[in-house]
Design a protein around this motif. Sequence first.
Motif, PDB file in Angstrom:
ATOM      1  N   ILE B  62       4.367   0.898  -0.301  1.00  0.00           N
ATOM      2  CA  ILE B  62       5.581   0.299  -0.872  1.00  0.00           C
ATOM      3  C   ILE B  62       5.510  -1.221  -0.934  1.00  0.00           C
ATOM      4  O   ILE B  62       6.179  -1.839  -1.750  1.00  0.00           O
ATOM      5  N   ALA B  63       4.688  -1.843  -0.094  1.00  0.00           N
ATOM      6  CA  ALA B  63       4.608  -3.309  -0.092  1.00  0.00           C
ATOM      7  C   ALA B  63       3.312  -3.802  -0.709  1.00  0.00           C
ATOM      8  O   ALA B  63       3.068  -5.006  -0.769  1.00  0.00           O
ATOM      9  N   GLY B  64       2.490  -2.880  -1.178  1.00  0.00           N
ATOM     10  CA  GLY B  64       1.184  -3.246  -1.731  1.00  0.00           C
ATOM     11  C   GLY B  64       0.069  -2.798  -0.801  1.00  0.00           C
ATOM     12  O   GLY B  64       0.181  -2.937   0.414  1.00  0.00           O
ATOM     13  N   TYR B  65      -0.992  -2.247  -1.392  1.00  0.00           N
ATOM     14  CA  TYR B  65      -2.168  -1.873  -0.591  1.00  0.00           C
ATOM     15  C   TYR B  65      -2.751  -3.125   0.049  1.00  0.00           C
ATOM     16  O   TYR B  65      -2.874  -4.171  -0.601  1.00  0.00           O
ATOM     17  N   GLY B  66      -3.112  -3.004   1.315  1.00  0.00           N
ATOM     18  CA  GLY B  66      -3.756  -4.123   2.002  1.00  0.00           C
ATOM     19  C   GLY B  66      -2.856  -5.336   2.152  1.00  0.00           C
ATOM     20  O   GLY B  66      -3.342  -6.473   2.171  1.00  0.00           O
TER      21      GLY B  66
END
Lengths: 399, 399
Positions: B62-66
């Motif tokens: 939900i917040a971005g991969y990595g």
Amino acid sequence: MTDEEWRSRASQVIPGGMYGHMSTRALPDGYPQFFRAANGCRLTDVDGNEYIDFMCSYGPMIAGYGHPEIQAAANQQRHDYDIGNGPSKEIVLLAETLTDQVSHAEWAIFAKNGNDATTICNMIARAKSGRRKILVADGAYHGAQPWAARRTNGTPEEDYVHFPTYEFNNIASVVDAAERVRGDLAGIMVSAFKHDAGQPQALTDPEFARVVRKICDDYDAALILDDVRAGMRLSLDASWTEHGVQVDLSAWGKCIGNGEPIAAVLGSEPWREAASRTFVTGSFWYQSAPMASALVTLKVLNEANAPNYIEEVGQHFRDGLAEIAQRHGHGLSQSGPPQMPTVMFDGDTRFEKGNRFCQLALSQGVYLHPWHNMFLSLAHNESVISESLDRLDKAMGQL
Amino acid sequence: MTDEEWRSRASQVIPGGMYGHMSTRALPDGYPQFFRAANGCRLTDVDGNEYIDFMCSYGPMIAGYGHPEIQAAANQQRHDYDIGNGPSKEIVLLAETLTDQVSHAEWAIFAKNGNDATTICNMIARAKSGRRKILVADGAYHGAQPWAARRTNGTPEEDYVHFPTYEFNNIASVVDAAERVRGDLAGIMVSAFKHDAGQPQALTDPEFARVVRKICDDYDAALILDDVRAGMRLSLDASWTEHGVQVDLSAWGKCIGNGEPIAAVLGSEPWREAASRTFVTGSFWYQSAPMASALVTLKVLNEANAPNYIEEVGQHFRDGLAEIAQRHGHGLSQSGPPQMPTVMFDGDTRFEKGNRFCQLALSQGVYLHPWHNMFLSLAHNESVISESLDRLDKAMGQL
């Protein structure tokens, strides 16, 4: 903030202050609830007390906390790719490694909880046979899901109505239990050995194992081995292979990723087709980092011949404890394999003496358990065992 | 090694080549099975093709991969303490954070799978009431465990006999279903909205929500919200709060740790006592790193006002798609909240056109799903949406 202060805060926002097997509610005073560091076979609680740990997180740790090579592999994988819309190649490599290593296994499915794995075994056994009953040993632990926990709060009878029981190691009992559900028997679930909490452990009678195998053959039912707790400690193969018995389905979890969250179902060829039409899944089951961790963990365990190594240090620990107890005039009952020892005092049915000894051990910096099997690991080398025995000698002297 | 070669190896050691929702078997040709990199909202498959990802791992991201800050917190926690014989203080901090954030919640229990959380809700509802029936919406997904999957292979009828169904958003249906089990009603399970796979989504009718609340009050039963799929995307509170309804128990999973494996049950005060006497556990449920990850994820989501942000970019995506489809002469049915859109072609009941469009989208480097709701995230900024729409314009032109 002290352990006591964290407990107080926890009691506001966690029912009963903590849940499940890691709650200290069932343990005597003196057990820390919260930890802040783990290295090798040593744990540090939030108050800064360090312990030599004989529980290994109740099993998941087998190569040592923070094992550099395993942790590096998991971290590299997390950096590259952990989750996405499919697995990474590590799922194939891990399935290949496990099916090479475990003699009955031709295929693998991965999950998170050991209980996911035991549940999937049931589903596959039922899908293949079209039958419903799975025999389970009375008192055996196969997880905390309603079918497995039975008779706990919040569990209707229907959840376990298709799981009739037999007595482990009792041939007449399992023969009879199978006969009673003739025509509806989908499988028989067994543990690696009898490791029920709160009582002495019992190794598996090889003749019992062979009879269970024969029943499953005769009834065309699945022999399901729950190797979640004992797997990789007794053997790098399935735990019943040493009895000359190949199982059909095996459930794994806990230590196969040295603490990274991963569980597995392994199966033999005749169960593959049923497995392929059984829908099982979970949001995190395809996570790559625990698979990368498992690949290195298995390499480390094989290189070290882990079951033999851990058995040897476990035997050293057992012999040392016996000598100490005798010298201090205490009757000690030690049961189970040396890799997963249960230690109880003779006649101590309410664990009063066991509790007191464990409290004294904690004061000496050794974390034992009064009524659950303990776990040793590759990090418990001879020098750690000797250090532990020295400390436990003092604890026993105060008993 | 290509995706095709990995598939071939997988077919030897994994039943059917892959299992569960991440198998590409139910998708048209062209979908990659194996991935090797993930960054922001972009995935790279093993063949090196990069995609803008509109599935977010089916929700967990939900917040971005990595995400650097989240990943750093999880890695630091893993370095210090991940597993041991108890949790770290992070379990308390996370329970405090969630009970502060989610208005009905006074306590928390953590697990691994979303399905662990929904199962625990059932157990607690039954433990409190001493009754057995949990109403579930016909066709709703609450996990793949036998009680939830119903009628799948390997599932006896008894596994779901205490889960009678009602029709979501149909007031008469839920009133009638409750009436039929009067005296044995333990709870009613609802989804945030109707997000059944393979059909258009339907938002929750607020009047329906209020009636379900009233039934639960009248019958002294638990209103259980399965917020596993929608949680934190529709609202940072429980998803039914916006309808003026406070639920009793809520199940969370997927994105609360931005992809680290963690699920949660949140409960209101009257259910605390029953929760405290319901034994639930799992080997990895006390793992600290996913909790550290969740603490930072929740901070990031709050700071960004994530539901509003994702709704805005989702609306941009929806409007753009509608314009493109109209311009190319295709009738498009878009359903569900903009944060979790389902996109189908009019009259395309067998998804033939949808499948073809998704294949063309893949060729343009956009990963869509033809019949499952998709997911947007904080990493899907306006520039990514515009880039995606440009690519999808080309794909639609080839349809």
